[in-house]
Scaffold this motif. Structure first.
Motif, mmCIF file in Angstrom:
data_model
loop_
_atom_site.group_PDB
_atom_site.id
_atom_site.type_symbol
_atom_site.label_atom_id
_atom_site.label_comp_id
_atom_site.label_asym_id
_atom_site.label_seq_id
_atom_site.Cartn_x
_atom_site.Cartn_y
_atom_site.Cartn_z
ATOM 1 N N ALA A 92 0.922 -1.300 -0.187
ATOM 2 C CA ALA A 92 0.135 0.102 0.157
ATOM 3 C C ALA A 92 0.776 1.154 -0.066
ATOM 4 O O ALA A 92 0.592 2.243 -0.686
ATOM 5 N N ASP A 93 1.991 1.245 0.705
ATOM 6 C CA ASP A 93 2.637 2.676 0.778
ATOM 7 C C ASP A 93 3.336 2.992 -0.603
ATOM 8 O O ASP A 93 3.288 3.958 -1.083
ATOM 9 N N GLN A 139 0.758 4.128 -2.792
ATOM 10 C CA GLN A 139 0.420 5.479 -2.524
ATOM 11 C C GLN A 139 1.469 6.482 -3.359
ATOM 12 O O GLN A 139 1.145 7.373 -3.778
ATOM 13 N N ARG A 140 2.926 6.144 -3.294
ATOM 14 C CA ARG A 140 3.884 6.876 -3.995
ATOM 15 C C ARG A 140 3.707 6.688 -5.740
ATOM 16 O O ARG A 140 3.762 7.775 -6.057
ATOM 17 N N LEU A 192 0.870 6.955 -6.941
ATOM 18 C CA LEU A 192 -0.265 7.791 -7.466
ATOM 19 C C LEU A 192 0.411 9.446 -7.924
ATOM 20 O O LEU A 192 -0.164 9.972 -8.516
ATOM 21 N N ARG A 222 -0.728 5.999 -12.440
ATOM 22 C CA ARG A 222 -1.564 6.654 -11.258
ATOM 23 C C ARG A 222 -2.999 6.146 -11.369
ATOM 24 O O ARG A 222 -3.354 5.547 -9.879
ATOM 25 N N ALA A 277 -4.336 3.746 -8.130
ATOM 26 C CA ALA A 277 -5.531 4.106 -7.399
ATOM 27 C C ALA A 277 -6.553 3.019 -7.391
ATOM 28 O O ALA A 277 -6.999 2.421 -6.382
ATOM 29 N N LEU A 299 -5.252 0.326 -4.835
ATOM 30 C CA LEU A 299 -5.579 0.598 -3.583
ATOM 31 C C LEU A 299 -7.026 0.600 -3.164
ATOM 32 O O LEU A 299 -7.344 0.076 -2.019
#
Length: 72
Positions: free
Chosen positions: A42-43, A46-47, A49, A57, A61, A64
């Motif tokens: 997940a981290d 997130q990056r 994105l 991107r 999303a 996630l």
């Protein structure tokens, strides 16, 4: 099956940092297909994105959302 999914996550997470657009995008899609089993990514997602490419991107999303258990 969940154990096999979890084993794929570290390698796919590393692929998110690839210099190749297709590799990053594929990693996002594959991580998303693993759903909650890919929570450890997940981290990194997130990056992603903030990736230069719009498709990466979008795929990050969507991944996630799948990891969180939300429907896209």
């Amino acid at each position: 099956m969940r154990g096999l999914r979890a084993k794929a996550v570290p390698g796919l997470t590393k692929m998110l940092a690839s210099g190749e657009l297709r590799v990053r995008a594929a990693a996002c899609v594959l991580l998303g297909s693993l759903g909650p089993a890919a929570n450890d990514a997940a981290d990194a997602l997130q990056r992603s994105l903030n990736d230069d490419d719009a498709y990466v991107r979008f795929a990050a999303a969507k991944a996630l959302k799948a990891i969180a258990g939300s429907k896209p």
